[in-house]
Design a protein around this motif. Structure first.
Motif, mmCIF file in Angstrom:
data_model
loop_
_atom_site.group_PDB
_atom_site.id
_atom_site.type_symbol
_atom_site.label_atom_id
_atom_site.label_comp_id
_atom_site.label_asym_id
_atom_site.label_seq_id
_atom_site.Cartn_x
_atom_site.Cartn_y
_atom_site.Cartn_z
ATOM 1 N N LEU A 82 2.984 26.069 -24.275
ATOM 2 C CA LEU A 82 1.796 26.831 -24.656
ATOM 3 C C LEU A 82 1.449 26.674 -26.135
ATOM 4 N N ASN A 84 -0.070 24.641 -27.947
ATOM 5 C CA ASN A 84 -1.426 24.206 -28.307
ATOM 6 C C ASN A 84 -2.472 24.685 -27.303
ATOM 7 N N THR A 85 -2.156 25.737 -26.584
ATOM 8 C CA THR A 85 -3.077 26.195 -25.550
ATOM 9 C C THR A 85 -4.225 27.007 -26.134
ATOM 10 N N ASP A 86 -5.321 27.083 -25.399
ATOM 11 C CA ASP A 86 -6.461 27.918 -25.787
ATOM 12 C C ASP A 86 -6.259 29.331 -25.246
ATOM 13 N N VAL A 112 -7.205 28.738 -30.523
ATOM 14 C CA VAL A 112 -6.064 27.865 -30.255
ATOM 15 C C VAL A 112 -4.825 28.471 -30.890
ATOM 16 N N GLN A 148 -2.610 34.039 -20.095
ATOM 17 C CA GLN A 148 -2.363 32.597 -20.081
ATOM 18 C C GLN A 148 -0.963 32.351 -19.522
ATOM 19 N N GLY A 150 2.332 30.104 -18.356
ATOM 20 C CA GLY A 150 3.090 28.905 -18.656
ATOM 21 C C GLY A 150 4.262 28.758 -17.699
#
Length: 324
Positions: A82, A84-86, A112, A148, A150
């Motif tokens: 995660l 570099n996840t948005d 980001v 989010q 992962g």
């Protein structure tokens, strides 16, 4: 042979069952085992200008940022999938005063992880005449992060609220009504009496200065109150209306008169106690026609003497007539 065939069939059935169970549990397995919550922050500049009711909008720039919290934050940011996840954070107006309308441009923030660049949005505010002058308005905004997922970690769903404040400015609106109009006809000994009803429609207590700025050079007599103080409808409506009278008396000159004169009166509103906050001045012109016969100035004594002489003459006339 048959025994081996049965074993193969049993293995196929068992394997199919395991595969089905594995496929069924893939979504929950991908949800991650640990959840790390974000700390959301919303920044906005202090407003240096007041917002005036019914006079445009106030645009307030918003900057949304976030960072992860807790002992696992560093691991998620540095070593997880995660890193570099948005992350999406939704901004929403949840509460405003009754006299306020607010909306957000670009309400879905896209951020980001590990980036320090804030997301830019704009809060647009409008207020009506019911907003009291020089009070603080507050718009409440909620910021909600979307979950989010992962493989091992989740970034959690968190909702926080922020109060965005601003100050209401002075909106000066005063109405002037003339029940009898602005034209009157009087005789040389009469008085033109103009009634003027002054009402404050604005959002704050108002002082109205009154000044006669245009008077004919000849000897016309003019009188009117120099000022009135008015409350505001936003405070309950008491004392928002006052009546003043403009009284104009023509000069007394012997002979027949038929003349028209104009008188200009200037009404200037201010916020009560703040003469630097001036509203729109309102000039009103009043017209008086002086028509009729005038006995002239100082006519009272000659008139009395004349009446006395006439009475005496009539008395003696009737007395002498009776004696004859």
């Amino acid at each position: 042979m048959r025994k081996n065939l049965r074993t193969v069939k049993t293995g196929i059935i068992f394997g199919t069952l395991l595969l089905s169970l594995f496929v069924a549990f893939i979504p929950s397995a991908s949800a991650g085992l640990l959840t790390v919550d974000p700390l959301i922050n919303l920044r906005y500049p202090i407003q240096e200008e007041n917002i005036i009711p019914n006079s445009g909008v106030l645009d307030i720039p918003l900057e949304t940022t976030f960072k992860l919290t807790g002992p696992l934050a560093g691991i998620v940011e540095g070593r997880s999938l995660l890193s570099n996840t948005d992350v999406q954070i939704e901004l929403k107006v949840v509460q405003t005063p009754d006299w306020c309308t607010a909306s957000i441009a670009n309400p879905l923030a896209q951020l980001v992880l590990n980036s320090e660049t804030p997301y830019q949005s704009t809060l647009t505010v409008t207020v009506t005449e019911n907003a009291p002058a020089f009070t603080q308005g507050v718009v409440r905004i909620s910021a909600t992060s979307k979950l989010q997922r992962g493989l091992l970690f989740n970034i959690g769903q968190v909702s926080v609220e922020f109060d965005i404040s601003f100050i209401i400015g002075y909106w000066s609106v005063v109405s002037y009504e003339l029940p009898d109009g602005n034209y009157l006809e009087v005789g040389p000994l009469g008085i033109a009496d103009f009634q003027i009803d002054i009402e404050n429609i604005g959002n704050g207590p108002t002082y109205v200065g009154i000044e006669v700025v245009d008077i004919p050079e000849d000897q016309w007599s003019v009188s009117i109150a120099s000022s009135v103080q008015l409350s505001s409808t936003v405070y309950g409506g008491e004392g928002i209306k006052e009546t003043v009278h403009l009284k104009i008396k023509p000069p007394i000159g012997f002979g027949f008169h038929n003349e028209i004169k104009n008188f200009k009166v200037m009404f200037t509103p201010y916020y009560l106690g703040r003469p630097d906050l001036v509203g729109q001045p309102e000039p009103i012109t009043f017209t008086v026609q002086n028509i009729g016969m005038s006995p002239g100035a100082g006519f009272e004594i000659p008139l009395i003497v004349t009446v006395v002489v006439i009475v005496v003459l009539l008395y003696y006339f009737f007395i002498m007539k009776r004696k004859k």
